[in-house]
Design a protein around this motif. Structure first.
Motif, PDB file in Angstrom:
ATOM      1  N   ARG A  76      -7.606  -2.478   3.220  1.00 14.50           N
ATOM      2  CA  ARG A  76      -8.875  -3.149   2.943  1.00 14.50           C
ATOM      3  C   ARG A  76      -8.764  -4.671   3.104  1.00 14.50           C
ATOM      4  O   ARG A  76      -9.479  -5.265   3.907  1.00 14.50           O
ATOM      5  CB  ARG A  76      -9.365  -2.790   1.536  1.00 14.50           C
ATOM      6  N   ASP A  78      -7.211  -6.458  -2.025  1.00 10.25           N
ATOM      7  CA  ASP A  78      -8.434  -6.682  -2.794  1.00 10.25           C
ATOM      8  C   ASP A  78      -8.210  -6.549  -4.298  1.00 10.25           C
ATOM      9  O   ASP A  78      -9.045  -6.971  -5.100  1.00 10.25           O
ATOM     10  CB  ASP A  78      -9.557  -5.750  -2.328  1.00 10.25           C
ATOM     11  N   ASP A 109       0.809  -1.220   0.000  1.00  7.18           N
ATOM     12  CA  ASP A 109       0.000   0.000   0.000  1.00  7.18           C
ATOM     13  C   ASP A 109       0.842   1.270   0.000  1.00  7.18           C
ATOM     14  O   ASP A 109       0.306   2.373  -0.134  1.00  7.18           O
ATOM     15  CB  ASP A 109      -0.986   0.002   1.171  1.00  7.18           C
ATOM     16  N   ASP A 116      -3.424  -2.837  -2.741  1.00 10.72           N
ATOM     17  CA  ASP A 116      -4.176  -3.462  -1.650  1.00 10.72           C
ATOM     18  C   ASP A 116      -4.493  -4.911  -2.014  1.00 10.72           C
ATOM     19  O   ASP A 116      -4.545  -5.268  -3.202  1.00 10.72           O
ATOM     20  CB  ASP A 116      -5.471  -2.705  -1.376  1.00 10.72           C
TER      21      ASP A 116
END
Length: 220
Positions: free
Chosen positions: A65, A43, A15, A41
């Motif tokens: 996340r 996701d 990140d 991230d």
């Protein structure tokens, strides 16, 4: 050129934009490696894996996340999963063990020298797990596991033949396939066959998990 080994395809997941940029620049300049994508991230990882088919994913642990452990488990559940190296500043026992049990093939700290990170990528892509020396020491110094985990590990290893058990112990001792072949008077092909049978019988993803199981059982 015909006959040349294709480069190891790497996906960088972190990140921190500066970390991603630094890793990408460093790895793209390393022989035999190409960075095929970046994700900010966990996701984003499934879509990036679909789009770029990486061989190895460099995975941060703490992301806002979806964390690296969750992303690693999701990757390793795929039909043809890439290898995962966790690259983090957090080297607690829990993070190390959770990452390895999630299916990561390696665990490195972000202060690892760049050349060592590149070598780790090539090593993991070739099927050999990697741990930073500091992480290895932490695992070796870790207190004996609880009796329940010890008993479960013993029961699982009971499914192996005596020769497979010898190979599992050798894996836990950090020996390569070539070293195992020499120590146990086997051919390299026989060792590879035993390793494959061990992973299948124990329903494990990689050699690192075999090593953890043997350590839990008190065999190494």
């Amino acid at each position: 050129m015909a006959g040349m080994t294709p480069p190891v395809r790497v996906l960088v997941v972190d990140d921190d934009a500066l970390v991603r940029a630094g890793l990408t620049m460093m790895l793209d300049g390393a022989p035999g490696i190409t960075v095929v994508g970046e994700a900010a991230d966990g996701d984003e990882v499934p879509a990036m894996a679909d789009a770029h088919a990486p061989d190895v994913v460099l995975m941060d642990l703490r992301m806002p996340r979806v964390d690296g452990l969750t992303a690693t488990r999701r990757l390793r559940a795929r039909q043809r999963p890439p290898e995962v190296i966790v690259l983090t500043t957090f080297d607690t026992d829990e993070n190390i063990l959770y990452a390895l049990r999630a299916g990561a093939s390696g665990f490195l700290l972000k202060d690892t020298p760049p050349a060592r990170i590149a070598e780790a990528v090539r090593q993991v892509a070739a099927g050999e797990p990697i741990l930073s020396p500091r992480v290895t020491r932490r695992l070796m110094d870790r207190a004996r596991v609880h009796a329940g985990a010890h008993a479960r590990a013993r029961a699982a290893l009971a499914a192996l033949s005596p020769r497979e058990r010898d190979v599992a112990v050798a894996i836990a001792q950090g020996r390569s396939n070539t070293e195992i072949a020499g120590a146990l008077n086997m051919t390299l092909a026989t060792v590879k066959s035993h390793v494959s049978h061990i992973l299948t019988k124990l329903d494990l993803d990689n050699r690192t998990q075999v090593a953890l199981l043997a350590h839990d059982a008190g065999l190494a």
